[in-house]
Scaffold this motif. Structure first.
Motif, PDB file in Angstrom:
ATOM      1  N   PRO A   1       0.811  -1.141  -0.177  1.00 22.69           N
ATOM      2  CA  PRO A   1      -0.101  -0.046   0.005  1.00 22.69           C
ATOM      3  C   PRO A   1       0.675   1.234   0.053  1.00 22.69           C
ATOM      4  N   ALA A   2       0.278   2.420  -0.808  1.00 20.77           N
ATOM      5  CA  ALA A   2       1.166   3.415  -0.705  1.00 20.77           C
ATOM      6  C   ALA A   2       0.662   4.586   0.048  1.00 20.77           C
ATOM      7  N   ARG A   3      -0.666   4.276   0.740  1.00 23.33           N
ATOM      8  CA  ARG A   3      -1.383   5.373   1.622  1.00 23.33           C
ATOM      9  C   ARG A   3      -1.787   4.422   2.677  1.00 23.33           C
ATOM     10  N   PRO A   4      -2.493   5.008   3.952  1.00 20.65           N
ATOM     11  CA  PRO A   4      -3.294   4.429   4.564  1.00 20.65           C
ATOM     12  C   PRO A   4      -4.590   3.620   4.132  1.00 20.65           C
ATOM     13  N   VAL A   5      -4.696   2.413   4.826  1.00 20.51           N
ATOM     14  CA  VAL A   5      -6.042   1.460   4.443  1.00 20.51           C
ATOM     15  C   VAL A   5      -7.082   1.639   5.279  1.00 20.51           C
ATOM     16  N   ARG A   6      -8.169   1.886   4.792  1.00 23.59           N
ATOM     17  CA  ARG A   6      -9.487   2.019   5.432  1.00 23.59           C
ATOM     18  C   ARG A   6     -10.152   0.597   5.822  1.00 23.59           C
ATOM     19  N   PHE A   7     -10.039   0.295   7.225  1.00 21.35           N
ATOM     20  CA  PHE A   7     -10.265  -0.932   7.418  1.00 21.35           C
ATOM     21  C   PHE A   7     -11.867  -1.109   8.195  1.00 21.35           C
ATOM     22  N   VAL A   8     -12.868  -1.379   7.578  1.00 20.05           N
ATOM     23  CA  VAL A   8     -14.295  -1.247   8.164  1.00 20.05           C
ATOM     24  C   VAL A   8     -14.704  -2.490   9.050  1.00 20.05           C
ATOM     25  N   ILE A   9     -14.855  -1.965  10.274  1.00 20.07           N
ATOM     26  CA  ILE A   9     -15.427  -2.987  11.110  1.00 20.07           C
ATOM     27  C   ILE A   9     -17.125  -2.805  11.289  1.00 20.07           C
ATOM     28  N   PRO A  10     -17.950  -3.779  10.681  1.00 18.75           N
ATOM     29  CA  PRO A  10     -19.129  -3.406  10.735  1.00 18.75           C
ATOM     30  C   PRO A  10     -19.890  -3.680  12.163  1.00 18.75           C
ATOM     31  N   PHE A  11     -19.376  -3.140  13.243  1.00 15.91           N
ATOM     32  CA  PHE A  11     -19.807  -3.383  14.616  1.00 15.91           C
ATOM     33  C   PHE A  11     -19.400  -2.083  15.330  1.00 15.91           C
TER      34      PHE A  11
ATOM     35  N   GLN B   1       2.027   0.695   6.240  1.00  8.75           N
ATOM     36  CA  GLN B   1       1.177   1.835   6.054  1.00  8.75           C
ATOM     37  C   GLN B   1      -0.030   1.629   7.176  1.00  8.75           C
ATOM     38  N   GLN B   2      -0.460   2.748   8.017  1.00 13.60           N
ATOM     39  CA  GLN B   2      -1.489   2.565   8.907  1.00 13.60           C
ATOM     40  C   GLN B   2      -2.768   2.094   8.545  1.00 13.60           C
ATOM     41  N   TRP B   3      -3.438   1.198   9.483  1.00 13.98           N
ATOM     42  CA  TRP B   3      -4.771   0.592   8.744  1.00 13.98           C
ATOM     43  C   TRP B   3      -5.685   1.659   9.871  1.00 13.98           C
ATOM     44  N   VAL B   4      -6.474   2.191   9.117  1.00 17.73           N
ATOM     45  CA  VAL B   4      -7.363   3.219  10.002  1.00 17.73           C
ATOM     46  C   VAL B   4      -8.858   2.524  10.266  1.00 17.73           C
ATOM     47  N   VAL B   5      -9.249   2.075  11.369  1.00 15.11           N
ATOM     48  CA  VAL B   5     -10.107   1.380  11.637  1.00 15.11           C
ATOM     49  C   VAL B   5     -11.407   2.377  11.569  1.00 15.11           C
ATOM     50  N   ASP B   6     -12.545   1.826  10.973  1.00 21.51           N
ATOM     51  CA  ASP B   6     -13.795   2.623  10.742  1.00 21.51           C
ATOM     52  C   ASP B   6     -14.963   1.747  11.126  1.00 21.51           C
ATOM     53  N   ASN B   7     -15.146   1.931  12.437  1.00 16.66           N
ATOM     54  CA  ASN B   7     -16.574   1.211  13.071  1.00 16.66           C
ATOM     55  C   ASN B   7     -17.669   1.743  12.297  1.00 16.66           C
ATOM     56  N   ARG B   8     -18.426   0.970  11.638  1.00 11.97           N
ATOM     57  CA  ARG B   8     -19.660   1.337  10.981  1.00 11.97           C
ATOM     58  C   ARG B   8     -20.765   0.188  11.539  1.00 11.97           C
ATOM     59  N   GLY B   9     -21.403   0.284  12.965  1.00 10.52           N
ATOM     60  CA  GLY B   9     -21.994  -0.424  13.276  1.00 10.52           C
ATOM     61  C   GLY B   9     -23.473  -0.197  12.949  1.00 10.52           C
ATOM     62  N   GLY B  10     -24.431  -1.109  13.356  1.00 10.39           N
ATOM     63  CA  GLY B  10     -25.815  -0.986  12.888  1.00 10.39           C
ATOM     64  C   GLY B  10     -26.529  -2.033  11.691  1.00 10.39           C
TER      65      GLY B  10
ATOM     66  N   ALA C   1     -21.112  -3.347   5.629  1.00 11.10           N
ATOM     67  CA  ALA C   1     -21.044  -4.338   4.637  1.00 11.10           C
ATOM     68  C   ALA C   1     -21.354  -3.744   3.266  1.00 11.10           C
ATOM     69  N   GLU C   2     -22.247  -2.998   3.071  1.00 12.79           N
ATOM     70  CA  GLU C   2     -22.653  -2.259   1.902  1.00 12.79           C
ATOM     71  C   GLU C   2     -21.532  -1.265   1.530  1.00 12.79           C
TER      72      GLU C   2
ATOM     73  N   THR D   1      -9.877  -0.205   0.856  1.00 11.84           N
ATOM     74  CA  THR D   1     -11.161  -0.310   1.500  1.00 11.84           C
ATOM     75  C   THR D   1     -11.104  -1.855   1.733  1.00 11.84           C
ATOM     76  N   LEU D   2     -11.238  -1.974   2.921  1.00 14.02           N
ATOM     77  CA  LEU D   2     -11.388  -3.746   3.296  1.00 14.02           C
ATOM     78  C   LEU D   2     -12.185  -3.841   4.384  1.00 14.02           C
ATOM     79  N   MET D   3     -12.609  -4.891   4.628  1.00  8.14           N
ATOM     80  CA  MET D   3     -13.681  -5.284   5.867  1.00  8.14           C
ATOM     81  C   MET D   3     -13.287  -6.499   6.875  1.00  8.14           C
ATOM     82  N   LEU D   4     -13.335  -6.338   8.026  1.00  7.11           N
ATOM     83  CA  LEU D   4     -13.522  -7.636   8.840  1.00  7.11           C
ATOM     84  C   LEU D   4     -14.844  -8.291   8.560  1.00  7.11           C
ATOM     85  N   GLY D   5     -14.819  -9.422   7.778  1.00  7.98           N
ATOM     86  CA  GLY D   5     -15.968  -9.979   7.516  1.00  7.98           C
ATOM     87  C   GLY D   5     -16.139 -11.005   8.337  1.00  7.98           C
TER      88      GLY D   5
END
Length: 335
Positions: free
Chosen positions: A39-49, A72-81, A88-89, A100-104
């Motif tokens: 990765p050349a820049r931070p990675v957005r890591f979506v946790i859907p909770f 590169q930093q993995w930036v946690v993005d909590n998107r619960g609900g 997931a969407e 943009t990756l996700m904890l599946g």
């Protein structure tokens, strides 16, 4: 001067110019993503909770180590609900560039598709499985003041008071929800479901005596059990966990054959470049097998276990089918 001889003398220069032009054209024809080191820049890591639950704890532990491994930093993005549908969407509609990756989880990829009439993603067609990361057994926990002290006590109490006890889950259609439905089926009891919007709120209500019982990830409640704020009646897998060695399997203490656990893995939008998939898959295996992550997660109740992308894809399909059978047997109507 003979024109032919003039052309011959200038041909080396012309050839050099032509070669340089060809090389420039070839370089400019390479897509930007192919020339860019990933990765050349931070990675957005979506946790859907929401923050605070077992999935969040696990996801953040991996995000920290993967950031170190990949530089590169993995930036946690909590998107619960919405039972993890919101996060997931977001990932399903994101660019397939690896940023943009996700904890599946089994909730998102195997349970929700079986309990919702319509969801804005397809668990098979919209995602690229990268690797399984870890599984986590559930603890069957109650408030210390609850009258049942064993799994057998709980089953007996529930049979004596059908429908009067309740159990919490992080939401309708989560793996916690269906795992407890499986418990009810195998134990032959009627316990009322109370869905929450996340793990932290339901744990607080259990400690406050407003909920009777729940199945929840070991990592989420282990500190509360050790501190005496909650009582563990059993663990959901077939053998004891090194993190909770004094807690017997539910299968041994009241519901024979009961065996289930949550799991998580890394996924991205469908169409991720194979080279990025391979790089991320190797990084996950490396962080599990090297350093202190395995020991750290095991001590909290997780079971780290990497896989190939193909193995993870097959596992998702098998879990979809397993939960389809649970939903049908429990008579759960999709919402």
């Amino acid at each position: 001067m003979n024109p032919a001889s003039r052309v011959n003398r200038s041909s080396p220069r012309c050839a050099a110019i032509a070669l340089a032009a060809a090389c420039l054209a070839a370089v400019t024809a390479i897509p930007a993503h192919a020339a860019e080191k990933y990765p050349a820049r931070p990675v957005r890591f979506v946790i859907p909770f929401p923050p605070g639950g077992g999935n969040d704890i696990l996801g953040r532990a991996f995000a920290e180590r993967l950031g170190e491994r990949l530089g590169q930093q993995w930036v946690v993005d909590n998107r619960g609900g919405a039972s993890s549908i919101i996060g997931a969407e977001i990932v399903a509609r994101s660019a397939a560039d690896g940023y943009t990756l996700m904890l599946g989880t089994n909730s998102t990829l195997a349970v929700v598709p079986n309990v919702k009439k319509a969801i804005p993603f397809d668990p098979i067609k919209d995602y690229e499985p990268i690797s399984l990361m870890s599984s986590s057994p559930y603890l069957l926990v109650v408030n210390p003041g609850f009258p049942a002290r064993t799994v057998k006590d709980l089953v007996a109490l529930a049979k004596a008071k059908p429908g009067e006890l309740n159990f919490a889950s992080p939401g309708h259609g989560t793996s916690n929800h269906l795992s407890f439905e499986l418990f009810k089926l195998m134990a032959g009891v009627d316990i009322t479901h109370v869905p929450y919007k996340g793990t932290a709120a339901m744990i607080n209500d259990l400690m406050g005596g407003r909920i009777s019982v729940m199945l929840v990830s070991t990592a989420s409640v282990r500190p509360h059990v050790l501190a005496g704020r909650l009582r563990a009646l059993g663990i959901s897998i077939a053998k004891r966990s090194p993190a909770m060695p004094d807690v017997a399997p539910i299968a041994e203490s009241g519901v024979p054959g009961f065996n289930t656990a949550s799991w998580v893995g890394l996924i991205g939008p469908r169409g991720l470049p194979p080279a990025i998939v391979a790089q991320l898959n190797k990084a996950i295996a490396d962080v599990i097998q090297g350093g202190d992550l395995r020991e750290r997660l095991t001590s909290q109740g997780f079971i780290p276990e990497p896989s190939t992308p193909q193995q993870f894809a097959a596992y998702i399909r098998s879990e979809l089918e397993r939960f389809r059978k649970v939903v049908k047997a429990a008579g759960i109507q999709p919402e």
